[in-house]
Design a protein around this motif. Sequence first.
Motif, short mmCIF file in Angstrom:
data_model
loop_
_atom_site.label_atom_id
_atom_site.label_comp_id
_atom_site.label_asym_id
_atom_site.label_seq_id
_atom_site.Cartn_x
_atom_site.Cartn_y
_atom_site.Cartn_z
N ALA A 161 12.24 25.38 18.93
CA ALA A 161 12.26 24.03 19.47
C ALA A 161 13.55 23.41 20.61
O ALA A 161 13.35 22.34 21.38
CB ALA A 161 12.98 22.71 18.17
N LEU A 162 14.32 24.80 20.28
CA LEU A 162 15.95 24.98 21.01
C LEU A 162 15.22 24.83 22.15
O LEU A 162 15.99 24.81 23.07
CB LEU A 162 17.09 25.33 20.58
N ALA A 163 14.21 25.97 22.17
CA ALA A 163 14.48 26.51 23.39
C ALA A 163 13.50 25.76 24.23
O ALA A 163 13.62 25.35 25.51
CB ALA A 163 13.27 27.63 23.00
N GLU A 164 12.55 24.42 23.71
CA GLU A 164 12.08 23.72 24.86
C GLU A 164 12.78 22.65 24.96
O GLU A 164 12.92 21.65 25.99
CB GLU A 164 11.03 23.16 24.01
N ALA A 165 13.87 22.32 24.46
CA ALA A 165 15.04 21.22 24.57
C ALA A 165 15.44 21.66 25.76
O ALA A 165 15.63 21.01 26.47
CB ALA A 165 15.22 20.31 23.47
N ASP A 166 15.97 22.92 25.38
CA ASP A 166 17.21 23.74 26.73
C ASP A 166 15.81 23.66 27.83
O ASP A 166 16.98 23.47 29.15
CB ASP A 166 17.26 24.97 26.17
N GLU A 191 21.00 22.89 13.46
CA GLU A 191 19.44 23.90 12.75
C GLU A 191 19.55 23.05 11.12
O GLU A 191 21.42 23.46 10.67
CB GLU A 191 19.74 25.53 12.52
N GLY A 192 18.76 22.60 10.14
CA GLY A 192 18.74 22.91 8.93
C GLY A 192 17.46 21.31 8.72
O GLY A 192 16.74 21.70 9.68
N THR A 193 18.10 20.88 7.76
CA THR A 193 16.66 19.40 7.31
C THR A 193 17.87 18.10 7.57
O THR A 193 18.38 17.84 7.58
CB THR A 193 17.27 19.65 4.91
N PHE A 194 16.70 17.36 8.36
CA PHE A 194 16.57 15.86 9.05
C PHE A 194 15.91 15.33 8.21
O PHE A 194 14.77 15.65 7.53
CB PHE A 194 16.07 15.95 10.24
N LEU A 229 14.02 22.57 9.89
CA LEU A 229 13.72 22.97 11.19
C LEU A 229 14.88 23.93 10.87
O LEU A 229 15.80 24.32 11.46
CB LEU A 229 14.16 22.55 12.46
N ILE A 230 14.35 25.36 10.81
CA ILE A 230 15.56 26.44 10.91
C ILE A 230 14.54 27.64 11.24
O ILE A 230 13.40 27.22 11.06
CB ILE A 230 15.68 26.22 8.58
N GLY A 231 14.99 28.84 11.27
CA GLY A 231 14.25 29.96 11.77
C GLY A 231 13.61 29.95 13.63
O GLY A 231 14.10 29.31 14.02
N ASP A 232 12.57 30.48 13.14
CA ASP A 232 11.93 30.55 14.39
C ASP A 232 11.30 29.21 14.53
O ASP A 232 11.42 28.67 15.89
CB ASP A 232 10.58 31.22 14.20
#
Length: 910
Positions: free
Chosen positions: A603-608, A575-578, A595-598
């Motif tokens: 994105a993390l849920a979709e990746a999982d 989580e943070g800035t890329f 990529l922070i917060g919601d």
Amino acid sequence: MVLRLSVGYCFLVAEGNPPGVPSGVQVCEIDRTYVVLSWKSPPYYSKAPMWYYLEKLMSGSNAWQRVNTQVPIRSPRYAVFDLAEGKEYKFRVLSANMHGTSEPSEPTTLIQTLQLKGLSATCVPSAPGQVIATRETDTSVLIQWAPPKDPNNLIGYYIDQCVAGSKDWTSANHKPHKKTKFVVSGLAKGQTYVFRVQAINELGLSDESQESAPLTVKAALTPPSAPYDIALLNCDGRSMVLNWKKPLHSGGAEVKEYYVDKRRSGTALWREVHIPPVHERLYKVEGLTEGAVYQFRVYAANLAGLGPASKHSADFTCELWTMPEPGPAHDLTFCEVRDNSLVVEWEEPVYCGSGPITGYHVEYAKKDSTDWVTANEAAVSHRFLKVTGLQAAESYVFRVRAVNAAGVGMASMASDLVTAKAVAGSQEVSCVVDEKTGDIVLSFESCQLSEGHRCISKLIFKNPDKDDVGTFSVSVTNTEGVSSSYTITSEELAKMLALSHDIRHPIIPLKTELSYKILERGRMRFWLQAEEISSNVTYKFFANNKELSGPNKMGHDVSTGIIEFILDHFTEENEGTFTCQITDGGGKAQSSLVLIGDAFKAALAEADYQRREYIRVKEGPHFSEFLTLQIGDDCSVTLVCKVANLKKESEFHWYKEDTEIIPDVKPDLGSGVCKLPIKEFSQKTTGVYKATISDDRGKDMSQIDISGKVFDDAISKLSQLAGASAAELVIKCTATGIQLQCHMKYYTSEMNVIEPGEKDKGSYSIVITNAENSHKRTLDLSGDGHLTCTVCGDPKPQVSWLKNGAEVEPDDQYVVSLDQGKFASLTIKGVSMEDSDVSVYRHGEKLPEAKPTLTPKTIIPPKLPIEIPQPKTQPASAAPSAAASPAPSPAPPKAPAGRGIRSPTPSRRK
């Protein structure tokens, strides 16, 4: 600010340093007693002449010996003579000028001279020695050379000439010349030549000598002409400060020395003021007698000697200057001469008067005129002025007056005549920003250095700043006054600095900023697209200021400009800035993605999910289609799913709220389609249904929540199907009373009317609604009543109609008939409450004695009532129905007395 640039021979260089070190010393020719060497000259741009020294070292010795001690070598090629036959030598070269000698070059490898066992008596001469060319006249050059070491009955020499840079050699003489000197005539003035010599005897020509140094044809040096216009700049009663103009003709060499003579006015004897020569055109004559009147004259000298004396000056009285105004300015020069303007420059007065000089006025007059015009009404503080408004091709003289607080001072001596006419081919200074380096460049082009040759001089600002605002001038020596200038204003400098910054720090344009895409296995692809990139592009990716490594995970496509990085494991720590940083040549670009917060959680849920999907689909049994709720045309409700990648041991299970459901029919795993019928679909059947498929390779699950909108959509679909299938209302007599019945596929609504009276007459209706439309059925209960029955028997039966236990007598109200001996009917005209108990009996049956108890009319609902949904403001889409063809609708079930037909699924209550 004024910068004076003296551009000579097309270069701007610093004077006073020795030349660089020669390089590339190599052997071109080897003989018994000599070798010919060549080398590369060092970079050299000074006006001071450069020459070379050669040194040799015999094998076995440690002492280097100078080869050419008498004559300097001008060409990077030289023949070294007087070598021993069959011996080994090393050679090295040094460059030199008037300021010193360079370090020696790298020595050659050991070079061995030839050694002949027996020399034939019939040989051509060896090649002549070094050739030296010197100036003679505007069209001729004097050539001198060393005789060959082996004359072998020498007859004479042939001299060849060639324009420098070409290979077109021509002979300068048509018969052998016996001496080692020769004047080559008929040459082009200003052209540069090289020369070589060959010896000849009766057997033929020798090899060519080495080439002479290039020489430009021009007249030989002569002493300069006389200086002129001697002026008095200051006097303190004991000394005078003099100034004069340089000779009009330098004699082909720079004038470096002046000699000053004096005498008392009215006498003939001249005395030298100072024995050592004066190097400047400003000289203070000491030891004068106050009040005496003097005259002065000046000589100029160059390398060729002392020139003639100038005309004597005017009478100068040695009296102390006390006027408050400044003395005269001096040394007026001109540049940037154009058809209507020119720039005049001068040196400040030696005598300032009673206060500091605050400005200058420039005056000019036409040729042979005494009418002086002031070029600038307001005094200028600097010592130059661009005079405009001149007439083309007109000649002018100029003078300058200095100004201080006391007033305008003495006028300078008038200048030489200057014609307002631009030099042919004159160019102006241009100021540009280099498109590659971002340097600010002042550029000036001149075409008068030599015929057909153009010179471009540049002044480059590597690190320009606000101090560079001002006027920059350039002049080219050895030309007819070729010069120009350029003024850089603060506004222009600011624009050029901005452009320079953009060039030095170019930004690569991006089509698409940094974005991400989730790939299979849950990998994250970070990518962006540039307008254009080269094959030499470099880039870095960072996550929260930490560089992401892995060369195999990064890549780019030159044709599309896409740059990407694949992150294999995207976790909560990411989580943070890329950020992506790009460098391509001198261009740079940077793009960031937060990529922070919601946004990060999504994105993390979709990746999982993608990671689980990959494992689920690729490695074990899984659902190819997840659970769905299907409504059949026959109002059946079924859960359906599809499974894949099965094997014999795979097991399938149904669950509701984590409680396993054992269906009547096992799932058909062979077809991959699994179904679970839901009987009596109602609120009681809502909940979370799950299905699992598993074996030793893994387990997969699918679930569906049948509640809320899913349930509402299903009920809406059922209501639509039920309403469309509703039959017409019918009346039915039962033991408990008269029933109004409406038969439907999914739900039966019944109305039972007991002892109907006058108020019960009228039209009865039932309305079935759903989310899309409504269905209405009606029945009219008024007018005559008509009762029928069918009887049979042998012998032929007799039929009696009874009312309240008493036999009905036919009359105008009651009409009795028996058709074909088995169809009995009773028609009651004007039905009333009194006709509420009418029965039919076969003959011989016992008649009932009790009168039934009357009960009020009532609506008999289904045993499990269900509410039919009312129309909604925004209709919801109905649940999908089964794809199979609907089964034929069953006949309405026969209801027992006093009860309606049971509904399989009750409707929702409002």
